[in-house]
Design an enzyme around this catalytic site. Structure first.
Site, PDB file in Angstrom:
ATOM      1  CB  SER A 131      -0.848  -0.004   1.279  1.00 30.01           C
ATOM      2  OG  SER A 131      -1.489   1.237   1.474  1.00 30.01           O
ATOM      3  CE1 TYR A 185      -4.561  -1.967   5.003  1.00 25.82           C
ATOM      4  CE2 TYR A 185      -3.288   0.000   4.514  1.00 25.82           C
ATOM      5  CZ  TYR A 185      -4.044  -1.065   4.088  1.00 25.82           C
ATOM      6  OH  TYR A 185      -4.269  -1.255   2.738  1.00 25.82           O
TER       7      TYR A 185
HETATM    8  P1  NAD Z   1     -11.515  -6.181  -0.086  1.00 24.11           P
HETATM    9  O1  NAD Z   1     -12.102  -6.080   1.271  1.00 24.11           O
HETATM   10  O2  NAD Z   1     -12.370  -5.962  -1.282  1.00 24.11           O
HETATM   11  O3  NAD Z   1     -10.774  -7.561  -0.289  1.00 24.11           O
HETATM   12  C1  NAD Z   1     -10.044  -8.145   0.733  1.00 24.11           C
HETATM   13  C2  NAD Z   1      -9.984  -9.587   0.447  1.00 24.11           C
HETATM   14  O4  NAD Z   1      -9.276 -10.216   1.502  1.00 24.11           O
HETATM   15  C3  NAD Z   1     -11.379 -10.223   0.372  1.00 24.11           C
HETATM   16  O5  NAD Z   1     -11.439 -11.076  -0.752  1.00 24.11           O
HETATM   17  C4  NAD Z   1     -11.467 -11.003   1.671  1.00 24.11           C
HETATM   18  O6  NAD Z   1     -12.233 -12.190   1.536  1.00 24.11           O
HETATM   19  C5  NAD Z   1     -10.008 -11.333   1.902  1.00 24.11           C
HETATM   20  N1  NAD Z   1      -9.734 -11.646   3.290  1.00 24.11           N
HETATM   21  C6  NAD Z   1      -9.945 -10.889   4.389  1.00 24.11           C
HETATM   22  N2  NAD Z   1      -9.619 -11.583   5.492  1.00 24.11           N
HETATM   23  C7  NAD Z   1      -9.189 -12.806   5.077  1.00 24.11           C
HETATM   24  C8  NAD Z   1      -8.713 -13.952   5.729  1.00 24.11           C
HETATM   25  N3  NAD Z   1      -8.635 -14.015   7.070  1.00 24.11           N
HETATM   26  N4  NAD Z   1      -8.365 -15.023   4.988  1.00 24.11           N
HETATM   27  C9  NAD Z   1      -8.465 -15.001   3.640  1.00 24.11           C
HETATM   28  N5  NAD Z   1      -8.908 -13.928   2.953  1.00 24.11           N
HETATM   29  C10 NAD Z   1      -9.271 -12.847   3.672  1.00 24.11           C
HETATM   30  O7  NAD Z   1     -10.277  -5.173  -0.059  1.00 24.11           O
HETATM   31  P2  NAD Z   1      -9.300  -4.651  -1.199  1.00 24.11           P
HETATM   32  O8  NAD Z   1      -9.374  -3.177  -1.154  1.00 24.11           O
HETATM   33  O9  NAD Z   1      -9.510  -5.351  -2.483  1.00 24.11           O
HETATM   34  O10 NAD Z   1      -7.888  -5.053  -0.557  1.00 24.11           O
HETATM   35  C11 NAD Z   1      -7.028  -6.020  -1.117  1.00 24.11           C
HETATM   36  C12 NAD Z   1      -5.609  -5.701  -0.698  1.00 24.11           C
HETATM   37  O11 NAD Z   1      -5.224  -4.451  -1.259  1.00 24.11           O
HETATM   38  C13 NAD Z   1      -5.428  -5.585   0.815  1.00 24.11           C
HETATM   39  O12 NAD Z   1      -4.193  -6.165   1.200  1.00 24.11           O
HETATM   40  C14 NAD Z   1      -5.397  -4.096   1.026  1.00 24.11           C
HETATM   41  O13 NAD Z   1      -4.681  -3.741   2.187  1.00 24.11           O
HETATM   42  C15 NAD Z   1      -4.690  -3.641  -0.236  1.00 24.11           C
HETATM   43  N6  NAD Z   1      -4.891  -2.249  -0.566  1.00 24.11           N
HETATM   44  C16 NAD Z   1      -6.134  -1.754  -0.815  1.00 24.11           C
HETATM   45  C17 NAD Z   1      -6.264  -0.404  -1.115  1.00 24.11           C
HETATM   46  C18 NAD Z   1      -7.596   0.203  -1.408  1.00 24.11           C
HETATM   47  O14 NAD Z   1      -7.668   1.438  -1.500  1.00 24.11           O
HETATM   48  N7  NAD Z   1      -8.652  -0.561  -1.594  1.00 24.11           N
HETATM   49  C19 NAD Z   1      -5.146   0.422  -1.161  1.00 24.11           C
HETATM   50  C20 NAD Z   1      -3.887  -0.120  -0.895  1.00 24.11           C
HETATM   51  C21 NAD Z   1      -3.773  -1.457  -0.611  1.00 24.11           C
END
Ligand code: NAD
Length: 260
Positions: free
Chosen positions: A142, A155
């Site tokens: 991130s 985080y």
């Molecule tokens: P999201 O909530 O849509 O997806 C998260 C995924 O992680 C889901 O598919 C969920 O089922 C899975 N998950 C959560 N807990 C779990 C567990 N215990 N075991 C297995 N799977 C699990 O969120 P997202 O925004 O798509 O995030 C995905 C990644 O991208 C994360 O690591 C997040 O930190 C990172 N990220 C997101 C953003 C953003 O702005 N959305 C920015 C930077 C980084």
């Protein structure tokens, strides 16, 4: 093209993980879809990828907060496809609170899912990739792996840890055909961010549009969300032969956030 290769993407039934699965399947890669819920719709995600892209795709349940299940996911993926070429550590959660009010169980869960799971899956995958002489590990970190924001201690700590793990793994595997990199998105409109928009709008008493522009995208100079498709395409690039000498680094997709 990634025809004949196999990828495991943790947390890939929604958001960024699903877009990465799509982007890799589009390149001909077989896919292991993962989440912890094991619902009918989780299996449907894998079936949909397979039918749209003409690849093999399976759903494997695994709770990425549990070390044994992280390692079992990799072992089961290898057993199913006889190979593991690409590991994308994507599963992640968020919780927002000041350090002195941060619930201990939320701290532990964020460190386990956002950081330690990448250690466990990588440890299980590396011997296989090293022996094959080809592999790609992509960790979804991130902008918070490179910069801090208040109220996101767990985080920010976990994502900085992911960047450190990425560099270490890259050095251990340099020259062995296996790369390890971290993708560092700014804000991307996914369910994880929708929750933050709703919470911040309520706290500030603002409407959704103002909250997005002035609060959520405050640090993102482009004032635009990155899209899940852009993250997916960037991961696919890091998995290509063109990226064979890119290792141990971070790829920011953050509308200029970390240029500041
Ligand atoms: P999201 O909530 O849509 O997806 C998260 C995924 O992680 C889901 O598919 C969920 O089922 C899975 N998950 C959560 N807990 C779990 C567990 N215990 N075991 C297995 N799977 C699990 O969120 P997202 O925004 O798509 O995030 C995905 C990644 O991208 C994360 O690591 C997040 O930190 C990172 N990220 C997101 C953003 C953003 O702005 N959305 C920015 C930077 C980084």
């Amino acid at each position: 093209m990634l025809t004949g290769r196999t990828a495991i993407i943790t947390g890939s039934t929604s958001g960024i993980g699903l877009a990465i699965a799509n982007a890799l399947a589009e390149q001909g890669c077989n896919i292991v879809v993962n989440s912890f819920s094991d619902k009918t719709q989780d299996h449907a995600v894998a079936a949909d990828l397979a039918s749209r892209h003409g690849v093999e795709a399976v759903y494997i349940k695994g709770d990425m907060s549990k070390p044994d299940e992280c390692r079992a996911l990799v072992q089961q993926g290898i057993a199913r496809f006889d190979t593991l070429d690409i590991l994308v550590n994507n599963a992640g959660i968020q919780h927002v609170a000041p350090v002195d009010e941060f619930p201990v169980e939320k701290w532990d869960a964020i460190i386990a899912i956002n950081l330690s799971s990448a250690f466990h899956t990588s440890a299980a995958a590396i011997p296989h990739m090293r022996e094959a002489g080809w592999g790609r590990i992509v960790n979804i970190a991130s902008a918070h792996g490179l910069r801090a924001s208040p109220n996101k201690s767990a985080y920010v700590a976990a994502k900085h840890g992911v960047v450190g793990l990425t560099k270490t793994v890259a050095l251990e595997l340099a020259g062995k055909g296996v790369t390890c990199n971290a993708v560092c998105p700014g804000f991307v409109l996914t369910p994880l961010v929708e929750t933050q928009i709703a919470d911040r709008a309520r706290e500030a008493g603002l409407d959704r549009e103002t909250t997005i522009r002035d609060v959520i995208l405050e640090k993102q100079p482009s004032k635009e969300f990155a899209t899940v498709e852009q993250i997916g395409a960037s991961v696919a690039f890091l998995c290509s032969d063109a990226a064979a000498q890119i290792t141990g680094t971070t790829l920011s997709i953050d509308g200029g956030w970390t240029a500041q």
